[in-house]
Design a protein around this motif. Structure first.
Motif, PDB file in Angstrom:
ATOM      1  N   SER A  45       4.616  36.671  -6.457  1.00  0.00           N
ATOM      2  CA  SER A  45       5.647  37.026  -7.433  1.00  0.00           C
ATOM      3  C   SER A  45       6.500  35.822  -7.827  1.00  0.00           C
ATOM      4  CB  SER A  45       6.540  38.134  -6.879  1.00  0.00           C
ATOM      5  OG  SER A  45       7.169  37.688  -5.690  1.00  0.00           O
ATOM      6  N   ASP A  46       6.533  34.791  -7.004  1.00  0.00           N
ATOM      7  CA  ASP A  46       7.283  33.574  -7.327  1.00  0.00           C
ATOM      8  C   ASP A  46       6.423  32.679  -8.221  1.00  0.00           C
ATOM      9  OD1 ASP A  46       9.040  31.501  -7.424  1.00  0.00           O
ATOM     10  OD2 ASP A  46       8.831  30.911  -5.326  1.00  0.00           O
ATOM     11  N   GLU A  47       6.909  32.420  -9.436  1.00  0.00           N
ATOM     12  CA  GLU A  47       6.103  31.676 -10.414  1.00  0.00           C
ATOM     13  C   GLU A  47       5.850  30.233  -9.997  1.00  0.00           C
ATOM     14  OE1 GLU A  47       7.767  31.972 -14.282  1.00  0.00           O
ATOM     15  OE2 GLU A  47       7.732  34.150 -14.286  1.00  0.00           O
TER      16      GLU A  47
END
Length: 84
Positions: A22-24
């Motif tokens: 979820s962390d780009e």
């Protein structure tokens, strides 16, 4: 051959892990690591020809751009469409 398969397996694992992250920023880093592992597998191994054939087969299966959707050239001077 074993090292090549190991690098390919790691590249697939890291790339699939990056798709679920979820962390780009971390996902981009993991994608970059997967690309480096893929390049290492191609440089160190003998999978150039099978991978090239696989990519060619994939490219041939891609849908074609319909010719009826290509814009027609016009004589108007205020058009944005630029012909090359």
């Amino acid at each position: 051959m074993m090292v090549t398969l190991l690098l390919l397996g790691l590249a697939v694992f890291v790339w699939s892990k990056s798709r679920r992250n979820s962390d780009e920023v971390i996902a981009i880093f993991e994608t970059l690591v997967a690309a480096v592992l893929l390049v290492l597998a191609l440089c160190c191994g003998r999978l150039h020809l099978p991978l090239a054939c696989l990519l060619l087969a994939y490219a041939l299966l891609l849908p074609r751009y319909p010719s009826r959707q290509i814009p027609e050239p016009s004589d108007g001077r205020d058009d944005i469409f630029v012909e090359f």
